[in-house]
Each structure stands twice: as C-alpha cells, then as structure tokens.
Design a protein around this motif. Sequence first.
Motif, PDB file in Angstrom:
ATOM      1  N   SER A  75     -17.329  -2.606   5.440  1.00 28.06           N
ATOM      2  CA  SER A  75     -17.333  -3.458   4.243  1.00 28.06           C
ATOM      3  C   SER A  75     -16.003  -3.365   3.507  1.00 28.06           C
ATOM      4  O   SER A  75     -15.503  -4.365   2.983  1.00 28.06           O
ATOM      5  CB  SER A  75     -18.485  -3.066   3.316  1.00 28.06           C
ATOM      6  OG  SER A  75     -19.716  -3.480   3.864  1.00 28.06           O
ATOM      7  N   ALA A  76     -15.421  -2.179   3.471  1.00 25.82           N
ATOM      8  CA  ALA A  76     -14.112  -2.030   2.826  1.00 25.82           C
ATOM      9  C   ALA A  76     -13.065  -2.854   3.563  1.00 25.82           C
ATOM     10  O   ALA A  76     -12.209  -3.497   2.936  1.00 25.82           O
ATOM     11  CB  ALA A  76     -13.715  -0.558   2.787  1.00 25.82           C
ATOM     12  N   ARG A 123     -13.530  -6.431   2.631  1.00 23.05           N
ATOM     13  CA  ARG A 123     -13.023  -6.685   1.270  1.00 23.05           C
ATOM     14  C   ARG A 123     -11.519  -6.890   1.274  1.00 23.05           C
ATOM     15  O   ARG A 123     -10.986  -7.658   0.472  1.00 23.05           O
ATOM     16  CB  ARG A 123     -13.361  -5.516   0.346  1.00 23.05           C
ATOM     17  CG  ARG A 123     -14.677  -5.645  -0.389  1.00 23.05           C
ATOM     18  CD  ARG A 123     -14.718  -4.736  -1.618  1.00 23.05           C
ATOM     19  NE  ARG A 123     -14.517  -3.337  -1.291  1.00 23.05           N
ATOM     20  CZ  ARG A 123     -15.473  -2.536  -0.807  1.00 23.05           C
ATOM     21  NH1 ARG A 123     -16.677  -3.011  -0.589  1.00 23.05           N
ATOM     22  NH2 ARG A 123     -15.224  -1.286  -0.534  1.00 23.05           N
ATOM     23  N   ARG A 181     -20.432 -10.934  -5.788  1.00 23.45           N
ATOM     24  CA  ARG A 181     -20.777  -9.696  -6.507  1.00 23.45           C
ATOM     25  C   ARG A 181     -21.009  -9.981  -7.986  1.00 23.45           C
ATOM     26  O   ARG A 181     -21.995  -9.532  -8.585  1.00 23.45           O
ATOM     27  CB  ARG A 181     -19.656  -8.677  -6.335  1.00 23.45           C
ATOM     28  CG  ARG A 181     -19.961  -7.278  -6.847  1.00 23.45           C
ATOM     29  CD  ARG A 181     -18.723  -6.401  -6.668  1.00 23.45           C
ATOM     30  NE  ARG A 181     -19.016  -4.986  -6.789  1.00 23.45           N
ATOM     31  CZ  ARG A 181     -19.036  -4.323  -7.941  1.00 23.45           C
ATOM     32  NH1 ARG A 181     -18.819  -4.969  -9.068  1.00 23.45           N
ATOM     33  NH2 ARG A 181     -19.286  -3.027  -7.961  1.00 23.45           N
ATOM     34  N   SER A 235     -23.075   6.988  -8.089  1.00 27.85           N
ATOM     35  CA  SER A 235     -22.337   6.326  -7.010  1.00 27.85           C
ATOM     36  C   SER A 235     -22.451   6.959  -5.633  1.00 27.85           C
ATOM     37  O   SER A 235     -23.393   7.649  -5.315  1.00 27.85           O
ATOM     38  CB  SER A 235     -20.867   6.147  -7.388  1.00 27.85           C
ATOM     39  OG  SER A 235     -20.125   7.292  -7.076  1.00 27.85           O
ATOM     40  N   TYR A 282     -24.221  -3.096  -2.971  1.00 27.69           N
ATOM     41  CA  TYR A 282     -23.438  -4.275  -2.605  1.00 27.69           C
ATOM     42  C   TYR A 282     -22.104  -3.862  -2.001  1.00 27.69           C
ATOM     43  O   TYR A 282     -21.695  -4.370  -0.960  1.00 27.69           O
ATOM     44  CB  TYR A 282     -23.223  -5.159  -3.838  1.00 27.69           C
ATOM     45  CG  TYR A 282     -22.501  -6.455  -3.546  1.00 27.69           C
ATOM     46  CD1 TYR A 282     -23.214  -7.610  -3.259  1.00 27.69           C
ATOM     47  CD2 TYR A 282     -21.110  -6.520  -3.563  1.00 27.69           C
ATOM     48  CE1 TYR A 282     -22.561  -8.801  -2.984  1.00 27.69           C
ATOM     49  CE2 TYR A 282     -20.446  -7.700  -3.282  1.00 27.69           C
ATOM     50  CZ  TYR A 282     -21.175  -8.844  -2.993  1.00 27.69           C
ATOM     51  OH  TYR A 282     -20.519 -10.007  -2.698  1.00 27.69           O
ATOM     52  N   ASP A 283     -21.430  -2.929  -2.656  1.00 26.78           N
ATOM     53  CA  ASP A 283     -20.115  -2.530  -2.160  1.00 26.78           C
ATOM     54  C   ASP A 283     -20.210  -1.883  -0.779  1.00 26.78           C
ATOM     55  O   ASP A 283     -19.293  -1.989   0.030  1.00 26.78           O
ATOM     56  CB  ASP A 283     -19.457  -1.572  -3.144  1.00 26.78           C
ATOM     57  CG  ASP A 283     -19.047  -2.290  -4.432  1.00 26.78           C
ATOM     58  OD1 ASP A 283     -18.916  -3.531  -4.392  1.00 26.78           O
ATOM     59  OD2 ASP A 283     -18.884  -1.620  -5.464  1.00 26.78           O
ATOM     60  N   ARG A 284     -21.291  -1.231  -0.509  1.00 29.30           N
ATOM     61  CA  ARG A 284     -21.445  -0.589   0.797  1.00 29.30           C
ATOM     62  C   ARG A 284     -21.787  -1.590   1.899  1.00 29.30           C
ATOM     63  O   ARG A 284     -21.355  -1.432   3.036  1.00 29.30           O
ATOM     64  CB  ARG A 284     -22.528   0.488   0.735  1.00 29.30           C
ATOM     65  CG  ARG A 284     -22.678   1.266   2.038  1.00 29.30           C
ATOM     66  CD  ARG A 284     -23.747   2.319   1.953  1.00 29.30           C
ATOM     67  NE  ARG A 284     -23.422   3.339   0.948  1.00 29.30           N
ATOM     68  CZ  ARG A 284     -24.282   4.272   0.542  1.00 29.30           C
ATOM     69  NH1 ARG A 284     -25.494   4.328   1.024  1.00 29.30           N
ATOM     70  NH2 ARG A 284     -23.913   5.159  -0.355  1.00 29.30           N
TER      71      ARG A 284
END
Lengths: 116, 202
Positions: free
Chosen positions: A49-50, A53, A65, B6, B38-40
Amino acid sequence: MSSPDTAPYPWHVDGALAARYASGGAAEKDAWSLEKHVEVCGACAARVSAAVRGSAAGPALADVRSAVLGAARASRAAGGGPGPSAVRRTAAGRCAAEGRAESSGRPGPRCGVPGW
Amino acid sequence: MRLFRSLGGDTEDGGDAGDAALLRAVAKGDPAALAALYDRHAGWLHARLTRRCADPDLVREVLQDTFVTVWRSAGSHRGDEAGGWLWVIAGRRLVDAHRAQARAARTESVAHDMTPVAPSAEDRVLAGIEYGDVGTALDRISPELRDVLRATVIDGLTTREAAQLLGIPEGTVKTRAMRARRELRAALARMAPEAGPLGGTA
C-alpha cells in the motif's frame, strides 16, 4: 515496520515486486502471489500500500481517504458510531435499491457484504 | 474517547496487534482506527481493482464503498488479518458496479447471488502459487482462461459474478474454468511433483 504474526508465511513481498505491482507492471503470476499473500499478511499489505501511495494512484487514494473519513466522522457526529444510517452511499445505495435486500427484514447490510 | 495507537503493534488486547485490534476499534466507532486500516490496505486494494477495471472513477467509487462498508460492519469480521475480508467486500462491490453498468446499458433483471464459494481442491492447489510451481504453469495457459481462473479462484467470485465482471455468459465461465483447470493440472503434472524450493516468484 512491525510484522504481526507473519511467521507462518515463508514468502513475502519484496520492495521490487511491490514497486512493480504498484506501477501495474507485475506479471500475472507474481500479481496473483502478491494478491493472495496480502490477504493474510498485514506487514506486506502495508508495504504494498505504501508503494501504491507513492505511485500515480497517490492523489486518488488521498481523495478517497478524505471522503471515507469525512463520512465516518459525520455518521459518528450524527449517530454516535458506525451504522448504516448517516453514511453516504454510492454503489451500495444503488445495489440496495435494485436488490430490495433491505426490505426483507434481514438484519444488517446484505448488499454484497460478506456476512458469512 | 481513546486514541488508537496506530500500527506500532501495542494493544491492550495482546497477541495479534494488527487488523483485529483495528477492526475492534472501528466497530466501536474510532475513525483513527479506520484511517490506520485504510493506510494499511487501501493501496493494494486500489491496485488490485485497477488490474480488474479500466475505469479509474469506478475504482475510486468501489474503494470508497468498501471502506464505508467496513465502517458500518467491522464488528462482523472474525479472525486476525482483514485483507481477505476486505477483498471479498471490494470484489463484490466491483461486480455490483459492473452489473449496474450493464443494466443501465440493457435493462435486464439478474438476481443477486450471495452464495459463498466453498474452498475446492483447486483452491488449495492454487494457494501454492506462492511457492512458484503453479505460477510457472499459469504462464502456459491462455489469457482468457487465466481471467476466468483469476475471477473464480483468486478473487473468490461465483460463476455468476465472474460472468458479470468479465462480460461473458455463465456457461462460458464454466467451460473456461474446466479447461483452465485441466490445462493447469496437465502443466503441473509435467513438472516435478516433489515440493520445489520455497523461494517464491519475486
């Protein structure tokens, strides 16, 4: 980077594959391996995912988001927690309207949601 | 309200600090946990949807609907890692969106099949793609067979859902799935049956 309980999986997504996948350039067999793996490995999910991004998809991810968190906060302000009422729907609403699933008296959202 | 701490891994619940703790916090209405989740996961979900749908607006819509669904129904998830669960939601949403588009094009009524796909022997064999051999075999089957395999096995869709996603009749999905499995089995049989090195394909 934390690695929660990834020990059972001897294979992990390395940075090169994450970058290829993020750019859309991974071969199908590599993509399948990655896709099944990130379903069960949070550390690799975060790594991929990073990478995404940092790709051309970054702005779209940031937009979604904001929309998701805005909807969540709005629903919490309105109703005090997660629930089907105050959340904006797009495809979900369309599907519910066409599928009359919610008039059947079954609890919870049933439209394409894996309740099983 | 308690702030979620987190991705670092410390959680009062102990054990698996990852998705399970996040989902519990989401189920209690914690937007910070939703943001962490979401970020993961949103990145790989976006990329995976993009490989299956050429319309970037539709991909965004499906991704947003997926996490809105997570916010509403995080409490229904059981288990540790959430990735598989998230993909089931996203995959079904993608099928829904394709069906809505097809319906807009030609008014037609299709019942929504919610039947889950039972894991089959093929699933278990194909789970081995992480270890290389099946990946090699996959290179030897045709793209249209691969698409059907991907939809039914990798993405876990029903025959009907796969037909809707790929825009082909259900009978064609079944025929291609049978051919694909036959060809895969043949390709695998030609390769050494003993377990290969756990090297992966990356």
